[in-house]
Write a protein that holds these residues in place. Structure first.
Motif: not given
Length: 228
Positions: A164-172, A180-185, A215-228
């Motif tokens: 969600l953070a990635a989506a909000v950041a992209a629209a902000s 939003a990026l801080t929340g995502g990290l 492991a899937e939750a970790r992959r999703r979170a890392r993929a959404a985090a800034p810099g990935n």
């Protein structure tokens, strides 16, 4: 015992720092997830208020518009490249109800923080049994499996917050994007930590389906985090 959400920040940190089993890593990860969700919720609501001010529909009051404009930026302040990721992106973020979903995940994370307070107690009870007690091994395995449920739920909730953070950041606009990026990290770190707890608990059960979910939750979170 009162909810962790009712503690002051200072008291919560004192309780985490105390030499007691709980609150520990799981509750801490859940609180971090809630904090990340709160930032995403705030950023999303500011973006929505700014979009309403510009579009003329569902217009907020004068004070709310002024606050939203200060945080999100007016078109003149931000320029075309710095507007909320384009009007189309902003509309998409609003339609998906990102702030409302972030609020629900924030509440969910706080519930899980409380659940974690007692989740490891059966494990400690099993560990106190004599080593030659026949029921010790199966009881310990069952307790570790049960103790993995809440950190797994925390990891999955935190992964969704990161997305969600990635989506909000992209629209902000730039002035609110950092929140939003801080929340995502923060949420991504919470997902990583909670997934690690699941892996530790189930280290002797490599076939447990919870391990793949973590492991899937970790992959999703890392993929959404800034810099990935």
């Amino acid at each position: 015992m009162s909810s962790l959400a009712d503690r002051s920040l200072a008291r919560l940190l004192e309780e985490v720092a105390a030499p007691t089993p709980a609150p520990g890593g799981g509750s801490s990860a859940a609180v971090a997830c809630a904090l990340g969700a709160a930032l995403v919720e705030m950023a999303g609501r500011i973006a929505q208020a700014a979009a309403g001010s510009e579009g003329g529909e569902d217009r907020p009051g004068a004070a709310e518009r002024a606050d939203a404009d200060e945080r999100a930026g007016t078109p003149e302040q931000t320029g075309t490249a710095e507007q909320a990721g384009t009007a189309e992106q902003t509309g998409t973020a609003e339609q998906t109800g990102a702030p409302e979903r972030a609020a629900a995940l924030r509440a969910r994370a706080l519930e899980l923080a409380d659940r974690e307070l007692g989740s490891y107690a059966p494990v400690l009870e099993a560990l106190r049994l004599p080593a030659d007690e026949p029921s010790r091994a199966p009881r310990l395995a069952a307790a570790l499996g049960e103790a993995s449920a809440s950190p797994l739920a925390i990891a999955e909730a935190a992964a969704e917050v990161a997305e969600l953070a990635a989506a909000v950041a992209a629209a902000s606009s730039a002035s609110v994007r950092g929140d939003a990026l801080t929340g995502g990290l923060i949420a991504a770190a919470a997902a990583d930590a909670a997934a690690a707890l699941v892996e530790i608990n189930l280290a002797n059960d490599p076939g447990a389906p919870e391990l793949e979910r973590a492991a899937e939750a970790r992959r999703r979170a890392r993929a959404a985090a800034p810099g990935n």
